[in-house]
Design a protein around this motif. Structure first.
Motif, PDB file in Angstrom:
ATOM      1  N   GLU A  20       0.828  -1.188   0.000  1.00 56.99           N
ATOM      2  CA  GLU A  20       0.000   0.000   0.000  1.00 56.99           C
ATOM      3  C   GLU A  20       0.871   1.250   0.000  1.00 56.99           C
ATOM      4  O   GLU A  20       1.946   1.282   0.606  1.00 56.99           O
ATOM      5  N   PRO A  22      -0.059   4.886   1.048  1.00 56.01           N
ATOM      6  CA  PRO A  22      -1.116   5.764   1.555  1.00 56.01           C
ATOM      7  C   PRO A  22      -1.140   7.134   0.896  1.00 56.01           C
ATOM      8  O   PRO A  22      -2.212   7.697   0.662  1.00 56.01           O
ATOM      9  N   GLU A  23       0.046   7.673   0.598  1.00 59.23           N
ATOM     10  CA  GLU A  23       0.101   9.008  -0.005  1.00 59.23           C
ATOM     11  C   GLU A  23      -0.630   9.039  -1.346  1.00 59.23           C
ATOM     12  O   GLU A  23      -1.256  10.046  -1.707  1.00 59.23           O
ATOM     13  N   ASP A  25      -2.925   6.511  -2.316  1.00 59.43           N
ATOM     14  CA  ASP A  25      -4.288   6.016  -2.128  1.00 59.43           C
ATOM     15  C   ASP A  25      -5.241   7.128  -1.721  1.00 59.43           C
ATOM     16  O   ASP A  25      -6.459   7.030  -1.953  1.00 59.43           O
ATOM     17  N   ALA A  26      -4.706   8.194  -1.112  1.00 63.46           N
ATOM     18  CA  ALA A  26      -5.552   9.304  -0.674  1.00 63.46           C
ATOM     19  C   ALA A  26      -6.001  10.187  -1.834  1.00 63.46           C
ATOM     20  O   ALA A  26      -6.905  11.013  -1.666  1.00 63.46           O
ATOM     21  N   PRO A  30      -5.748   7.874  -7.973  1.00 69.18           N
ATOM     22  CA  PRO A  30      -4.358   7.464  -7.738  1.00 69.18           C
ATOM     23  C   PRO A  30      -3.764   6.776  -8.959  1.00 69.18           C
ATOM     24  O   PRO A  30      -4.458   6.043  -9.666  1.00 69.18           O
TER      25      PRO A  30
END
Length: 323
Positions: A20, A22-23, A25-26, A30
């Protein structure tokens, strides 16, 4: 038109980006990030990010922040012709030989070695083509388990991706009942297509594969079929730890669990979570960087109520259906 952004990176950075992010996925849209080894002798790697629209300065800066070794290097930005950019990101995958299995794309359909069990898995919108060490490790572990004389009759593949591991299990134990699940509906659609291509029957009976869109074990069909003689979960370390109680509840005493998707330093915490649920380590496979664990659930003697799997994981805390 879609676009590709390329940056050099190190092997450690590439491995850190295999799960994953996160940077990314936000973001509302993406990019798909793929890392690959450019030169084995030189140890050079590259990050490729595929996006639908021309990347702006903010996205380029975010991608550069993921690979600190590329500080001072200008990202290469290139427009791609109209095409499925997820497929483009996986083109050129070499065939994989793992145990008796030979996993290949259409480009290598005429290169299947004699005596192997082949699966044609083309690049798609789901992960699990066999080209990653975790998937290859699971295939080899399935082959190893079969060589011990194990004969599971009820199998679950949690986070199936392309369906490959479920197909391999059914090829080894053709009378077993099997179910494959993934949190991503696209993965289940891809699995259904791949099943037709590889002659895997779909259904609920012995020798057939049932499909379910579900986070972890959170589906009535998965719970109804429990307990399982074999559970395969090639996902990520975080979800594996979170799902330990559920996978334990879904596994029959004396049954096996094959776990992958973790890196070497995550092996002990993952195993500790399953040891606390009554599993012992039966074998370790995979590569040095990407271990694959074969666990056996300890048998209990005396009266005990029948166990059922109860899902405890929040779908928001993990990505299922990874490599």
């Amino acid at each position: 038109m879609s676009w590709i952004v390329s940056l050099p990176c190190t092997r450690d950075e590439a491995e850190a980006l295999s799960g994953e992010i996160p940077e990314l996925d936000a973001l509302a849209a993406p990019p798909v990030v793929v890392t690959r080894e450019i030169d084995e002798e030189a140890g050079t790697w590259q990050l490729d990010a595929y996006v639908d629209d021309k990347p702006g300065a903010d996205l380029l800066a975010l991608l550069k922040s993921l690979v600190p070794s590329a500080t001072g290097v200008a990202p290469q930005v290139e427009a791609l012709p109209e095409a499925d950019w997820v497929t483009l990101s996986q083109q050129g995958l070499e065939p994989v030989r793992a145990g008796r299995f030979f996993v290949h794309t259409s480009s290598y359909a005429d290169a299947v070695p004699a005596g192997t069990t082949p699966f044609l898995i083309d690049a798609s919108q789901a992960f699990g083509t066999g080209g990653h060490d975790t998937t290859a490790g699971c295939l080899a572990m399935l082959d190893r388990l079969a060589a011990t004389g194990a004969s599971p009759r009820n199998i679950a593949d949690i986070g199936t991706g392309t369906g490959l591991l479920a197909f391999a299990a059914l090829s080894l134990w053709p009378r077993a009942r099997a179910i494959a699940s993934d949190i991503d509906p696209a993965s289940i659609s891809v699995t259904r297509e791949n099943a037709a291509i590889n002659g895997v029957a779909l259904g609920r009976s012995g020798g057939q594969l049932a499909l379910a869109v579900a986070p972890g074990t959170d589906h009535p069909a998965i719970r109804h079929r429990a307990p399982y003689d074999l559970v395969v979960a090639n996902i990520l370390a975080g979800p594996l730890i979170t799902l330990a109680p559920d996978i334990a509840a879904a596994t029959a005493p004396g049954g096996h669990a094959i776990l992958a998707g973790l890196i070497a330093r995550q092996m002990e915490p993952v195993f500790a979570a399953y040891r606390a649920q009554g599993f012992r380590l039966a074998a370790r496979g995979g590569s040095a960087e990407w271990p694959c664990l074969l666990l056996t659930k300890r048998r209990r003697y005396g009266y005990r109520r029948k166990e059922r799997a109860f899902h405890r994981a929040n779908p928001a805390d993990a990505t299922f259906g990874s490599w």
